[in-house]
Design an enzyme around this catalytic site. Structure first.
Site: not given
Ligand SMILES: NC(=O)c1ccc[n+]([C@@H]2O[C@H](COP(=O)([O-])OP(=O)(O)OC[C@H]3O[C@@H](n4cnc5c(N)ncnc54)[C@H](O)[C@@H]3O)[C@@H](O)[C@H]2O)c1
Length: 307
Positions: A11, A95, A120, A148, A151, A175
């Site tokens: 994603g 998740n 997350n 963080d 930022r 986080h």
């Molecule tokens: N830790 C951090 O600081 C931080 C920062 C930004 C985003 N995130 C988290 O990262 C995650 C992804 O964010 P994003 O913006 O890329 O989301 P997104 O929706 O663009 O991408 C998520 C991808 O995961 C795939 N997916 C879902 N279930 C799956 C599975 N079982 N196996 C393989 N792939 C699977 C989906 O098809 C999608 O392509 C979210 O949980 C978001 O909250 C964390």
């Protein structure tokens, strides 16, 4: 031979991360996602940028895990992202099911890999991944603190009109909404910001840092941040792939450090080829310690659902 990195989840965060790693020439990248065609299509598109940008990294996409075998680093970004009004914790149950499978499937094909969890609510997802893989804490940890801190650094640099390169910032704890930015340990050219900014200014920057993710979710409306998150994760991956021994804040399973046992929390660590090579303890005053403990307990209650 070039190193190999698996990015699970193609994603916003995963694909941008794959781009950063491939373009840096640090490693070959395998992008894995459930969605048919998406990881293959994005991987091919990224590969075709190689001749223009001048890198030879191989990038491939897959819907299963066999191609990931023998990875040096695995990064889990699969899962749902926040929508406006949602907290990171609202994503927990959905998740956790996703991360459990992704971590187990990728981990068993690369049993010596270092795993970075991004999905997350990240601290709890790192715990889920540790349980699913059986990896030691040195080789499974989460990305949050680097983002963080970045930022906080951005806001400090903007406020003081100085280069971001002169800023260093410290953010501890989970986080989440209870993260603990530490102004005393945040500096500009080595000078603590407590000597450069008024308390009201610092409080405002701290609050904006705590809300940094939500601020972007509110603007985007259909997704969450990914440019800075992918840059933060790439910095961690680089420290591992190049064995840099870089000190970065990461979410690690604590076993007594900071007086905390059996829970993931963001603390400064030394990152090298072995993953977390050392947890670094800094002295906290009473208020900082109270904030850290509150944050840790918030993560612990999330983890309790998976023990
Ligand atoms: N830790 C951090 O600081 C931080 C920062 C930004 C985003 N995130 C988290 O990262 C995650 C992804 O964010 P994003 O913006 O890329 O989301 P997104 O929706 O663009 O991408 C998520 C991808 O995961 C795939 N997916 C879902 N279930 C799956 C599975 N079982 N196996 C393989 N792939 C699977 C989906 O098809 C999608 O392509 C979210 O949980 C978001 O909250 C964390």
């Amino acid at each position: 031979m070039r190193k190999k990195v698996t990015v699970v989840g193609a994603g916003h965060v995963g694909a941008t991360l794959a781009q950063r790693i491939a373009e840096s020439g640090l490693a070959d990248v395998v992008l894995v996602d459930l969605a048919e065609g998406i990881p293959q299509g994005k991987a091919l598109d990224l590969l075709e940028a190689g001749p223009i940008l001048g890198h030879d990294s191989r990038i491939s996409g897959a819907n299963s895990y066999d191609e990931t075998a023998g990875s040096d680093v695995i990064i889990i970004t699969a899962g749902l992202a926040r929508k406006p009004g949602m907290s990171r914790d609202d994503l927990l149950a959905a998740n956790a099911d996703i991360v459990k499978v992704c971590a187990a499937e990728s981990g068993k094909r690369s049993p010596k890999a270092v795993m970075i969890v991004v999905t997350n609510p990240m601290d709890v997802m790192a715990y889920v991944a540790m349980k699913a893989t059986g990896f030691p804490r040195e080789r499974v940890f989460g990305m949050g603190g680097v983002l963080d801190s970045a930022r906080f650094r951005t806001f400090i640099a903007t406020e003081l009109k100085v280069s971001v390169e002169n800023t260093h910032a410290f953010v501890l704890g989970g986080h989440g909404d209870s993260m603990v930015p530490l102004p005393r340990y945040s500096t500009v050219a080595g000078i603590p910001i407590t000597e450069l900014l008024k308390k009201e200014q610092i409080d405002r920057l701290v609050e904006r840092t705590r809300n940094g993710g939500a601020e972007i979710v509110a603007l985007l409306k259909t997704g969450s941040a990914y440019y800075a998150p992918s840059a933060a994760t790439a910095e961690m991956a680089e420290a591992i792939l190049l064995d840099k021994k870089k000190i970065l804040p990461c979410s690690v399973y604590l076993t007594g450090e900071y007086g905390v046992n059996g829970v993931f929390a963001g603390v400064p660590v030394k990152l090298g080829a072995g993953g977390v090579e050392q947890v670094i303890e800094v002295k906290l005053d009473a208020e900082e310690k109270a904030g850290f403990m509150k944050s840790v307990e918030a993560v612990r209650s999330g983890c309790a659902k998976f023990t």
